[in-house]
Each structure stands twice: as structure tokens, then as C-alpha cells.
Write a protein that holds these residues in place. Structure first.
Motif, short mmCIF file in Angstrom:
data_model
loop_
_atom_site.label_atom_id
_atom_site.label_comp_id
_atom_site.label_asym_id
_atom_site.label_seq_id
_atom_site.Cartn_x
_atom_site.Cartn_y
_atom_site.Cartn_z
N ALA A 152 -48.35 29.77 29.75
CA ALA A 152 -48.32 29.36 31.35
C ALA A 152 -50.23 29.57 31.88
O ALA A 152 -51.10 28.78 32.70
CB ALA A 152 -47.48 29.97 32.60
N ARG A 186 -52.13 26.68 29.96
CA ARG A 186 -52.26 25.30 30.85
C ARG A 186 -52.52 25.90 32.12
O ARG A 186 -52.69 25.17 32.66
CB ARG A 186 -50.19 25.80 30.55
N ARG A 187 -52.13 26.28 32.52
CA ARG A 187 -53.18 27.37 34.30
C ARG A 187 -54.50 26.33 34.52
O ARG A 187 -55.25 26.05 34.96
CB ARG A 187 -53.04 27.92 35.26
N TRP A 220 -53.04 16.77 35.37
CA TRP A 220 -51.68 18.13 34.94
C TRP A 220 -50.75 17.68 33.98
O TRP A 220 -50.05 18.64 32.89
CB TRP A 220 -50.58 18.26 36.33
N ARG A 257 -50.14 19.79 30.25
CA ARG A 257 -49.14 20.53 29.44
C ARG A 257 -48.78 19.96 28.71
O ARG A 257 -48.20 20.27 27.47
CB ARG A 257 -47.89 19.34 30.68
N ARG A 258 -48.95 18.66 27.98
CA ARG A 258 -48.89 18.23 26.76
C ARG A 258 -49.52 18.15 25.73
O ARG A 258 -49.08 19.08 24.45
CB ARG A 258 -48.94 16.53 27.08
N LEU A 262 -48.73 22.56 25.51
CA LEU A 262 -47.01 22.49 24.86
C LEU A 262 -46.63 22.85 23.33
O LEU A 262 -45.43 23.93 23.54
CB LEU A 262 -46.12 21.00 25.16
N GLN A 313 -47.23 26.24 23.23
CA GLN A 313 -46.20 26.93 24.01
C GLN A 313 -44.86 27.69 23.24
O GLN A 313 -44.30 28.33 23.47
CB GLN A 313 -45.79 26.88 25.48
#
Length: 403
Positions: free
Chosen positions: A3, A6-7, A154, A158-159, A162, A165
Motif C-alpha cells: 500500500a 502504491r501511494r 490511480w 494500482r495496475r 498489484l 502486492q
């Protein structure tokens, strides 16, 4: 962690997108104003060239441009911001007028004169009027584009994050003793390389942990018997001198202890030794010569039924240790008068020794060493089977044959 990545990636992409929008907006505004000023300046220059051709007439051919022969004739707001020696200037006033001034140097009757062309360009300014009339629409479109850029940032963040993650979640969900399996191992990019490296690292770590646990278990199990024997013998030595039998038992315990330690260290290093082609018949012959030298065993009691060549796949050191222990245990349990038969048939090496009838059970070797011998064979992917009996003992070894 994922996370946070990603941020951070979203903040970087969003910041870059907003900065790019602002830079292009500022660049567009600057280009618009520069183009507007260049257009007005070009009009003044064309009017100056026309005046030079119409001399001595001083009238301007444009409604926007006025010709002044004296600096003092210029409007007061223009004189406040324009120096007589300056070639050109742009004058802003607080009353809404916007002037462009161009100095024109001429020759009249052989004397130099400086005239001034003053253009009131407020009626033809396009950029400021465009901002007033459609500025709201432009701002709305700009905000919509910025919002679209943030949405794309965004989605991209995320892509892109992911797979990392997912990899982190799979690594966190790993349980001790379970083989690692990452879904990203088939990817051709850096994430796939990282997943494959993590799989191999986790596998090696689990193998090292299993080897350490096995080593600790073997040390606890295999060394207890010889140490107990030696400790009891030394305790008896405090009361009376050691007899020949007790000295032999003590020496036996020392030998067995050294042999077990050698086996344990060989097992601990086994996975770091590469497989090779080993001549099994040569190893058997070397082990037999060693036994004849150390134990003085009668070679006439030996029966060999082996092919001329027996190439197998394994570790040379482990093969010698396995054969030395099997043959040594056969002579120990069978006694000096036992008959030893070594044969190879249908891919199986058999070591068969006779046990004299009525001989007392001797505790050494196979009684607590079968586990180590089985592990020696397992490391090389061999099979070993023990067949105890009252009158004989047979060990079957199925090696991996070399191509």
C-alpha cells in the motif's frame, strides 16, 4: 508495504501529471501573449516603413496608429513609462488603455529627427478578451483534464503495484514446511524474476532448516549410545583398572563416535556436493581392502558376483561411507568367521553375511545406524533395504545407474 508503494507511485504519477498540465498551460499562455505582442510590433514596423516612403507626409495609414513628431506630444501616461532614448516600449495604464510605442529615426532637410508611432492596441487584444469570455470554460476543461490525469495515475499505480502486492501476500501466507508457489513466477519481466528467486530462496531456506533439524536429531540420537558406553566404562575405571574387554569397548565407542560424526558432517555437506559418475565396483574393492587391513578378516570367506563395470550416479564420498558402514557392520555382527557375499543382479546390490548360531547380540551399527544409512542413500536418491534374520543378514542397495 505494498500500500505504501502504491501511494508513493500514485503521488509521483499524479504530481507529474499535474505539473505537466501546469507547465503546458503556462507555456500556452506565454506563447499567446508573445504572439500577440509580435503581431502588434510587426504592424508598427510595417507602418514605419510606409511612413518612410511617404515623407514628408506624416499621416498614418492605420486607424490604430498615431504619429507624433515630438516626444512632448505623447500622452502623459506614455511619457511616464517610456524614455525618449528607448527604441520601443509597451505601456500599461490604469484607465484601460494599452499602448505600443515605436521610435522612428528620420532625416528631414539633412537633419535627424525622431518621430514616435503610438498604437492603442486595446481594441485588438485577443488573449485578455478570450480569458474574460471563455475563461470559465477553459478552467473547467483544465480541471477535467487534471481529474482525468489523476484517475489514470490511480489506475496505473494500482495496475503496476498489484503484482507486487499479490507477491507480498503470497509470501506472507507461506507456512513452514510447505513448498512456495508464487503466481507471478511465469511472468517474463522483473516481477517474474523476483518471484522465481523468492521461490528458490524459500526452498533453499526450508531445505537448510530441515537439514539443520535432521542434523540436531541425528546428533541427539546417534551419539547417545557410544557416549553412554564410554561414560559407563570411564565410571568403572575409577574403581578398578580397565580390563582388555573394557578397553576394547571404549575403543569401539571412540571408533563408532568418529564414524558417526563423519557420517553426520557428510550428510550436512551432501547437498553442496555435485552429482558425478562413480564406479561402484571400484568403491567396493577399496572398501574390502580397507577392511582386510584393519580387521585382518579372512578373504577366503568372501564371494563376489559383480559385473566388470558398475557406473552409478552419486557422491563419491557418500558412496564410500555407505559401503564402509555396510561392510563394517556385516563383519562386526557376523564375526571374524562370517561368510560375506556381495552380488549385483537386476540393478540391486546385495551384501549378505552369515551370523553364527548362538552368538550374543552385539549392539552397534545397524541397531541404531540404519537411519543414517537410509539418509545417506536418500540424499543420492538411492534405495536401501535391511533384511535381518537369525542366521544371516542382508542389505539390498538399489543405486541410480549412470547413463
Amino acid at each position: 508495504m505494498a500500500a505504501t508503494i502504491r501511494r508513493g507511485l500514485f503521488a509521483a504519477l499524479a504530481g507529474f501529471a499535474v505539473l505537466l498540465c501546469l507547465c503546458y498551460t503556462g507555456l500556452a499562455v506565454v506563447i499567446s501573449y508573445v504572439t500577440e505582442d509580435m503581431l502588434v510590433q510587426r504592424l508598427l514596423e510595417r507602418e514605419a516603413a510606409a511612413i518612410r516612403t511617404r515623407l514628408p507626409a506624416a499621416a498614418s495609414g492605420s486607424d490604430l496608429i498615431t504619429v507624433y513628431r515630438q516626444y512632448s506630444d505623447l500622452p502623459a501616461p506614455v511619457r511616464q513609462q517610456f524614455s525618449p532614448s528607448a527604441p520601443r516600449a509597451e505601456v500599461f495604464t490604469g484607465t484601460g488603455q494599452h499602448y505600443h510605442v515605436l521610435a522612428l529615426d528620420l532625416q528631414q532637410a539633412g537633419r535627424p529627427e525622431r518621430w514616435y508611432l503610438l498604437a492603442d492596441v486595446a481594441p485588438i487584444l485577443v488573449v485578455s478578451r478570450l480569458v474574460r469570455e471563455v475563461g470559465g470554460v477553459l478552467i473547467g476543461v483544465a480541471l477535467a483534464l487534471v481529474g482525468l490525469a489523476l484517475l489514470l495515475a490511480w489506475l496505473l499505480a494500482r495496475r503496476l503495484v498489484l503484482p507486487l502486492q499479490t507477491l507480498a501476500q503470497e509470501a506472507q501466507a507461506l507456512l513452514p514446511g510447505h513448498p512456495p508457489q508464487f503466481s507471478a513466477r511465469g511472468r517474463p519481466d522483473e516481477i517474474g524474476f523476483l518471484a522465481r528467486r523468492l521461490e528458490s530462496t524459500f526452498t533453499e531456506l526450508q531445505t537448510a532448516l530441515r537439514r539443520e533439524q535432521a542434523f540436531a536429531r541425528d546428533v541427539s540420537h546417534e551419539l547417545r549410545t557410544p557416549l553412554t558406553l564410554m561414560r559407563n566404562t570411564l565410571m568403572l575405571a575409577a574403581e578398578h583398572p580397565l580390563q582388555a574387554l573394557e578397553q576394547a569397548q571404549l575403543q569401539q565407542g571412540v571408533d563408532e563416535l568418529g564414524n558417526t560424526v563423519e557420517l553426520l558432517f557428510a550428510l550436512a555437506r551432501a547437498e553442496q556436493i555435485p552429482f558425478e559418475t562413480v564406479e561402484l565396483r571400484g568403491c567396493i574393492e577399496q572398501c574390502l581392502l580397507r577392511l582386510l587391513e584393519e580387521h585382518g578378516w579372512d578373504a577366503s570367506l568372501l564371494a563376489l558376483d559383480l559385473p566388470q563395470r558398475l557406473p552409478v550416479r552419486g557422491h563419491g564420498q557418500l558412496v564410500n561411507l555407505l559401503l564402509n558402514n555396510c561392510l563394517g557392520n556385516a563383519l562386526f555382527h557376523g564375526g571374524p568367521a562370517c561368510q560375506l557375499t556381495i552380488s549385483f543382479e537386476h540393478g540391486c546390490l546385495s551384501i549378505h553375511n552369515t551370523v553364527p548360531v548362538g552368538q550374543a547380540v552385539r549392539v552397534q551399527g545397524f541397531s541404531h545406524g540404519q537411519l543414517l544409512l537410509a539418509r545417506l542413500a536418500q540424499v543420492m536418491q538411492w534405495e536401501i533395504r535391511f533384511h535381518p534374520g537369525t542366521a544371516d543378514y542382508r542389505v539390498d542397495i538399489v543405486p541410480v545407474m549412470a547413463a
